[in-house]
Scaffold this active site. Structure first.
Site, PDB file in Angstrom:
ATOM      1  N   GLU A   1     -14.142 -12.880  -6.085  1.00 27.28           N
ATOM      2  CA  GLU A   1     -12.790 -12.553  -6.573  1.00 27.28           C
ATOM      3  C   GLU A   1     -11.708 -12.989  -5.573  1.00 27.28           C
ATOM      4  O   GLU A   1     -10.518 -12.922  -5.882  1.00 27.28           O
ATOM      5  CB  GLU A   1     -12.666 -11.059  -6.887  1.00 27.28           C
TER       6      GLU A   1
ATOM      7  N   CYS B   1     -10.807  -1.707  14.504  1.00 19.84           N
ATOM      8  CA  CYS B   1     -11.143  -3.127  14.710  1.00 19.84           C
ATOM      9  C   CYS B   1     -11.308  -3.501  16.178  1.00 19.84           C
ATOM     10  O   CYS B   1     -12.010  -4.460  16.496  1.00 19.84           O
ATOM     11  CB  CYS B   1     -10.075  -4.010  14.092  1.00 19.84           C
TER      12      CYS B   1
ATOM     13  N   GLU C   1     -16.554 -10.853   3.318  1.00 19.61           N
ATOM     14  CA  GLU C   1     -15.385 -10.595   2.471  1.00 19.61           C
ATOM     15  C   GLU C   1     -14.787 -11.895   1.922  1.00 19.61           C
ATOM     16  O   GLU C   1     -14.450 -11.999   0.740  1.00 19.61           O
ATOM     17  CB  GLU C   1     -14.322  -9.825   3.259  1.00 19.61           C
TER      18      GLU C   1
ATOM     19  N   SER D   1      -7.459   1.972  -2.390  1.00 20.80           N
ATOM     20  CA  SER D   1      -6.254   1.178  -2.660  1.00 20.80           C
ATOM     21  C   SER D   1      -6.660  -0.183  -3.201  1.00 20.80           C
ATOM     22  O   SER D   1      -7.628  -0.781  -2.747  1.00 20.80           O
ATOM     23  CB  SER D   1      -5.465   1.000  -1.355  1.00 20.80           C
TER      24      SER D   1
ATOM     25  N   LYS E   1     -16.009  -9.433   7.681  1.00 19.56           N
ATOM     26  CA  LYS E   1     -14.969 -10.318   7.151  1.00 19.56           C
ATOM     27  C   LYS E   1     -15.563 -11.640   6.676  1.00 19.56           C
ATOM     28  O   LYS E   1     -15.038 -12.286   5.780  1.00 19.56           O
ATOM     29  CB  LYS E   1     -13.920 -10.595   8.230  1.00 19.56           C
TER      30      LYS E   1
ATOM     31  N   GLU F   1       0.827  -1.203   0.000  1.00 19.12           N
ATOM     32  CA  GLU F   1       0.000   0.000   0.000  1.00 19.12           C
ATOM     33  C   GLU F   1       0.864   1.257   0.000  1.00 19.12           C
ATOM     34  O   GLU F   1       0.550   2.247  -0.658  1.00 19.12           O
ATOM     35  CB  GLU F   1      -0.950  -0.025   1.215  1.00 19.12           C
TER      36      GLU F   1
ATOM     37  N   CYS G   1      -8.574  -1.998   4.134  1.00 19.97           N
ATOM     38  CA  CYS G   1      -8.506  -3.148   5.057  1.00 19.97           C
ATOM     39  C   CYS G   1      -9.850  -3.515   5.638  1.00 19.97           C
ATOM     40  O   CYS G   1     -10.068  -4.647   6.056  1.00 19.97           O
ATOM     41  CB  CYS G   1      -7.594  -2.844   6.237  1.00 19.97           C
TER      42      CYS G   1
ATOM     43  N   GLU H   1       2.036   1.711  -3.391  1.00 19.57           N
ATOM     44  CA  GLU H   1       0.915   2.166  -4.231  1.00 19.57           C
ATOM     45  C   GLU H   1       0.690   3.664  -4.039  1.00 19.57           C
ATOM     46  O   GLU H   1       0.501   4.411  -5.011  1.00 19.57           O
ATOM     47  CB  GLU H   1      -0.371   1.391  -3.880  1.00 19.57           C
TER      48      GLU H   1
END
Lengths: 579, 163, 433
Positions: A373, A510, A368, A326, A365, A286, A306, A289
């Site tokens: 993908e 989190c 996710e 990102s 999550k 990141e 994230c 990036e």
């Protein structure tokens, strides 16, 4: 007329005990100052007051009716009584009314022994309900990977609505109907999957009863652990280690890393790995990036990726801003991809036989890992996500005495991580970790003080400017989707001058995730955050790029940041999903 | 059946109230009147949500909260029978039974031709002519069996003329 | 001597309701002209002297309300007229809106002038949609004639009135719920404090008064507070529109001065005319479903807010539902409770669950399955609802029950033994009496 001045002392008596508090103090707060507990149910200290359950009624001398202690502010000369016969009877009646409309199948409820309603029934010595039972059996809604809604258990306190609206500004759920049909629902009673829900799970985190909980995946994990054909690996998110102890009676913020690792081994996991390793990896990818976007004129501000609740939010609410996000996968998904490629190769175990579990503070999550993908390994990269609460339940079920476990270490090759990785668990952590690396990469200088305290914290939008060898990089950090919305509107209006923004869906990051132990408040979350920073500051290795395991994986496998392999395994794309 | 309501129609209704959030009730009542089904289906609620920049769940709360609004299709004419005490205790005539018999439906149901839905209402403020029924914006009082038969007939005839 | 006194209803049926010309010919807008020559404080003082008590049901002194709002130095201020007349048995605001809307408009405009407010809202219940059209026409005509809108009476004062519609929710009659609904939101009540005078419509200082309260304002300005007070009693100034319904011989709206007796209202030939069809009075329900129930032995009570309250009765909205001996008290209370079950907004426990459970208990009485213990439970439930509910709806839902338990406990007790004095209960049961 009623005026509230927080600078003025207010003198009053509660149960004849004199007490002096500042103006604007509620009766509940004033009472707690003199050791008097007033029960609350619909009230949560982090949420706007609703005053609808009425369990906190008290008598105020001179008032015909009771006052609700959760929202009524004390006034000079008040004489308040919290324990009269009338008050006790009213509270008990209110409780009986709630219970008459409640299924009371406590033994098989997910909140058994950890339920605020059960606590009250116990405190008020409820032995029988004089009213007619009215609880209906309603279908349990579980048509999504993250959140289960059992509305027959709902006591209509509305805390979840406040979390979804006032905190997150998502409005997936709201009140509807009136009278006995009054309910909490999505629009037109649709599944959450068809609503604006981001699966952040903040509704679960504030639910006082068993009406909302995570989709329980412990069964699938037990099955995998019992399957001798499978090599079961587990990763643990940074925020688990400072919260898991609460489930076993430890103080919030207690650091339980070693015990947690030991417990996971005893549960039967073949390898216990750390998500922190891929958090370090995220920083490398990141960070590069960001530099690439800045130097090559890419879309700015770049935003972190994230937090899956946040990703769900931007896909649903601001799809036009997806180019700003990102392309880095979250640490969980980077780990998943590497576990079934790099680790499979290294350990000589076929990816088909690796079962990858992750322990996350998060309900989003769970969604996710099911994204189509997220299969760079040719398989679903992460098979099952468990919340902190689910892990605690497994530890209990396995009969492991958590508190007495001797501490153990993570396994290689995904066991070593920096202090920069663990602070991913608190809001501001990703930004701070990124700065610790980017600064040194760009300036070539050694960072004297690695702590960027300006970005730490719980509330609002924090911003800073960092001088990177002459380039002023402006950054912003926030948590909660409501705050995210403010930043998104700025970008849409062209009023955002940031280069890099960190966003976490849950308030506090989190450590305040929707999968963390119940009954968290801002104060408890602050303790958890302190735990995270304690781990960081006690570590020698505090910068991601200095993690030797990271250097090694680039040498052995990934080649270079943003390289071909990285692109394949560690980066992803997003999908507009305007609802 | 009325002509199918289009998104354009809904937008026009919203525009006629200056797309103002505080006019939400008027907007919803007008959409419902124009719907031909006496309800606001999700499709139109979504248009309102987008045009007024209001969360869909807020609109749904409003629709389900107010007695005059419905999220489920109903008959063209809603026959609302007052069940508040000044009407309910009027002697000699059980207007609910008469309506049920004449329409061959029970309370809460809709006739197969979708012409009528029978439902209760709270007081409509016409207690001086109790017992009363309200159909659309029209209130019918001092009801007797003959009057009820005539009223139903007039609505049936009006429906035939419209066809 | 006639017990009727026409102040508010003087134009009913005599003028075309939306005609400014006819309204002015009948003396309309003289008060507004006078008000323009007065200091705002002087007008408030007249309202105070008049002892105008809120006509929506709560009987809160309008003068105090006006004074409180006047003291707040925050603008804009809003004038809101509560025309969500939802108390069953109440249809007097409808008469004013339908038969003399300009009187209400004039009253609101005077209030606008007093508080230097430029925006008024009238929230008219959805059930009165037809009347909204009449009212709109009256507003348009008043604006055309220069009594409303920009530069009223050629001055630099401007005031507009917007009609907002309800859509069927009794609880919107509660002022904070009404403001939420006026803003286009769900009409569930707000948490108080803050009071509406401080944080009202669109979170700004707001005056909320009932239709009949506003309609009294022109008269008060015109004749003066003292004169107006003298129409009624020393505690309740002026007149009251009462609504007779149920088994009253003459159902309708009548204007009486405060101070007449309940007997006058129910039995006077010019007013209620007694019980229809030669029936015998059993009880009467006052002020809507949220009001108390009165019995024949209380008929000589003076119809005055204070005297009524001191005797456990209430003027409330002005509803007087007359019931004869064919009615069973339990059956009646079930109907009242059904109303509150239907209209509860659902958000607070005592009201949402309490009304539902109360109905189960009443049902046991009507089926003959109730026991002595149910009295205690009913009492406990009623107290909890009255003292702990979020808003006035839940707090008042058991007012009628309390009257009956106090004065007619015997009828409940009879039901314990499967005896229904009115012969209503137990008749459909197989083998029943």
């Amino acid at each position: 007329m009623h005026h509230v001045d927080p600078n003025v002392d207010v003198n009053l008596k509660i149960n004849n005990i004199p007490v002096t508090v500042k103006g604007g103090t509620t009766i509940v707060e004033a009472a707690s100052k003199v050791g008097i507990k007033i029960p609350t149910l619909c009230h949560h200290p982090d949420l706007p007051v609703r005053a609808t359950c009425r369990i906190c009624v008290v008598e105020v001398k001179g008032q015909k009716r009771f006052k609700t202690a959760c929202n009524t502010m004390v006034e000079e000369g008040n004489e308040i009584y919290t324990n009269t016969k009338a008050v006790r009877e009213a509270r008990k009646t209110i409780l009986e009314l709630i219970l008459a409309d409640h299924p009371m199948d406590c033994l098989k409820c997910i909140r058994n022994t950890n339920c605020e309603l059960q606590d009250l029934a116990n405190e008020y010595n409820i032995k029988e309900i004089p009213f007619t039972p009215t609880a209906e059996v309603l279908p349990i809604e579980a048509n999504n990977p993250s959140i289960v809604r059992d509305m027959s258990k709902c006591i209509k306190c509305g805390r979840c609505v406040e979390a979804c609206q006032a905190v997150q500004d998502v409005y997936a759920i709201n009140t509807a109907n009136r009278s006995h049909e009054f309910t909490i629902t999505t629009a037109y009673g649709k599944d959450l999957s068809e609503s604006t829900c981001t699966y952040c799970g903040q509704c679960i985190a504030v639910c006082p009863v068993g009406a909302l909980y995570e989709k329980d995946d412990t069964g699938r994990v037990w099955e995998a652990l019992d399957n001798k054909e499978l090599h079961v690996v587990v990763q643990t998110a940074p925020a688990i280690r400072v919260a898991l102890g609460e489930a076993f009676g430890m103080d919030p913020g207690s650091v339980t890393t070693g015990k947690m690792v030991a417990a996971l081994r005893r549960l039967g996991f073949d390898k216990v790995f750390d998500t922190n390793f891929t958090a370090d990896l995220t920083i490398i990818e990141e960070g590069n990036e960001l530099l690439q976007r800045i130097t090559e004129g890419g879309t700015l501000p770049m935003m972190t990726s994230c937090s899956p609740g946040w990703i769900n939010y931007i896909e649903k609410f601001y799809p036009e801003l997806l180019p700003n996000v990102s392309s880095c996968k979250s640490p969980q998904q980077m780990f998943g991809a590497l576990a079934k490629t790099f680790y499979a190769e290294k350990s000589g175990i076929s990816a088909a036989n690796i079962f990858s579990v992750s322990i996350m503070p998060c309900t989003a999550k769970k969604y996710e890992c099911t994204r189509p993908e997220m299969n760079s390994s040719g398989y679903q990269d992460v098979d099952v996500v468990l919340t902190t609460r689910e892990l605690a339940r497994m530890i209990e079920e396995a009969g492991i005495n958590f508190n007495n476990l001797a501490e153990e270490e993570y396994d290689a090759p995904f066991g070593l991580s920096s202090g920069a990785a663990v602070i991913f668990g608190a809001s501001g952590g990703v930004m701070e970790a990124a700065l610790r690396t980017v600064y040194e990469v760009v300036t070539g200088e050694v960072l004297q003080d690695v702590e960027f305290t300006a970005v730490r914290g719980y509330t609002g939008i924090r911003e800073a400017e960092v001088d990177l060898a002459g380039t002023k990089v402006r950054i912003a950090v926030t948590s909660s989707l409501k705050n995210a919305k403010t930043l998104m509107e700025q970008i849409k209006k062209g009023e955002s001058n940031y280069h890099f923004i960190e966003i976490m869906a849950c308030p506090g990051g989190c450590i305040g995730g929707g999968g963390q132990p119940f009954r968290a408040t801002a104060a408890i979350k602050a303790n958890r955050a302190a735990g995270v920073y304690e781990i960081d500051s006690s570590q020698e290795l505090r910068q991601s790029h200095k993690n030797p395991s990271i250097t090694e994986i680039y040498e052995q496998f990934l080649e270079k940041p943003l390289g071909h392999k990285s692109h394949e395994l560690l980066h992803t794309h997003y999908t507009p999903r305007k609802i | 059946m009325c002509k199918q309501l289009t998104e354009k129609d809904v937008c026009e209704i919203i525009a006629s109230h200056q797309a103002s959030k505080e006019k939400l009730l008027s907007i919803l009542l007008d959409i419902q009147d124009a719907s031909g089904q006496n309800c606001i289906v999700e499709e139109w609620a979504r248009v309102v949500s987008a045009e007024l920049d209001l969360p869909l769940t807020k609109i749904y709360d409003v629709i389900t909260f107010y007695e005059m609004l419905s999220e489920k299709p109903r008959g063209k004419n809603i026959i609302e029978i007052c069940k508040s005490t000044p009407c309910h205790f009027i002697k000699g005539v059980n207007i609910v039974n008469i309506f049920e018999e004449e329409l061959c439906i029970k309370m809460g149901e809709t006739t197969p031709d979708n012409l009528f839905t029978l439902q209760y209402t709270s007081c409509v403020g016409a207690c001086d002519i109790a017992p009363v029924a309200k159909i659309g914006d029209e209130v019918y009082g001092n009801l007797s069996k003959d009057k009820i038969v005539d009223i139903i007939k007039s609505y049936r005839e009006a429906a035939i003329c419209q066809k | 001597m006639s017990k009727i006194k026409q102040v508010l209803s003087v134009n009913f049926g005599k003028i075309q309701p939306d005609s400014v010309e006819e309204y002015v010919k009948a003396g309309g807008y003289e008060a507004l002209k006078k008000a323009f020559s007065m200091e705002p404080v002087a007008i408030i003082n007249e309202v105070k002297a008049a002892k105008l008590l809120g006509r929506g049901g709560a009987a809160y002194p309008a003068g105090s309300k006006w004074e409180q709002l006047y003291e707040i130095q925050e603008f804009p201020k809003y004038i809101v007229c509560n025309a969500d007349e939802g108390e069953p048995g109440t249809f007097k605001d409808k008469m004013l809106l339908e038969k003399d809307p300009l009187r209400v408009i004039e009253g609101m405009t005077i209030a606008g002038k007093v508080f230097n407010s430029h925006e008024g809202y009238i929230y008219i219940r959805g059930e009165y949609r037809k009347i909204q059209k009449v009212f709109q026409s009256a507003l348009d005509n008043a604006e055309k004639a220069g009594y409303l809108g920009n530069n009223i009476l050629g001055t630099d004062f401007s005031f507009k009135i917007h009609i907002m519609t309800g859509a069927g929710a009794y609880v919107c009659g509660e002022n904070s719920a009404l403001l939420n609904s006026t803003e286009g939101k769900v009409g569930r009540p707000r948490i108080k404090p803050p009071h509406l005078a401080e944080v009202g419509l669109f979170l700004m200082p707001t005056l909320v008064n009932n239709v009949e309260s506003f309609a009294n304002v022109p008269t008060i300005v015109l004749v003066g507070g003292d004169e107006y007070l003298s129409y009624g009693t020393p505690d309740s100034g002026g007149t009251k529109l009462v609504c007779l319904s149920g088994h009253a011989a003459n159902r309708g709206v009548y204007e009486v001065p405060f101070g007449v007796t309940l007997r006058d209202i129910i039995f006077d030939e010019e007013i209620g005319g007694g019980v229809a069809n030669g029936g015998k009075l059993k009880f009467y329900h006052l002020g809507g479903q949220s009001g108390p129930i009165g019995f024949p032995e209380q008929l000589d009570t003076a119809y005055c807010c204070k005297v009524m309250r001191n005797n456990g009765l209430s003027v409330g909205s002005g509803a007087v539902v007359v019931l004869d001996e064919s009615v069973c008290i339990i059956d009646y209370l079930k109907s009242v409770t059904e109303f509150f079950i239907h209209e509860s907004c659902g958000k607070c426990v005592p009201c949402r669950e309490g009304n539902t459970q109360l109905q189960f208990i009443l049902d046991k009485f009507s089926k003959g399955t109730a026991t002595e213990a149910d009295f205690a439970l009913m009492k406990k439930l009623s107290t909890t609802m009255a003292k702990a509910s979020f808003c006035g709806l839940g707090q008042a839902a058991t007012t009628a029950l309390d009257s009956c338990l106090k004065y007619r406990k015997a009828e409940f007790e009879a039901h314990l033994n499967k005896q229904c004095p009115a012969g209503v209960c137990f008749t459909n049961e197989e083998g029943g009496e």
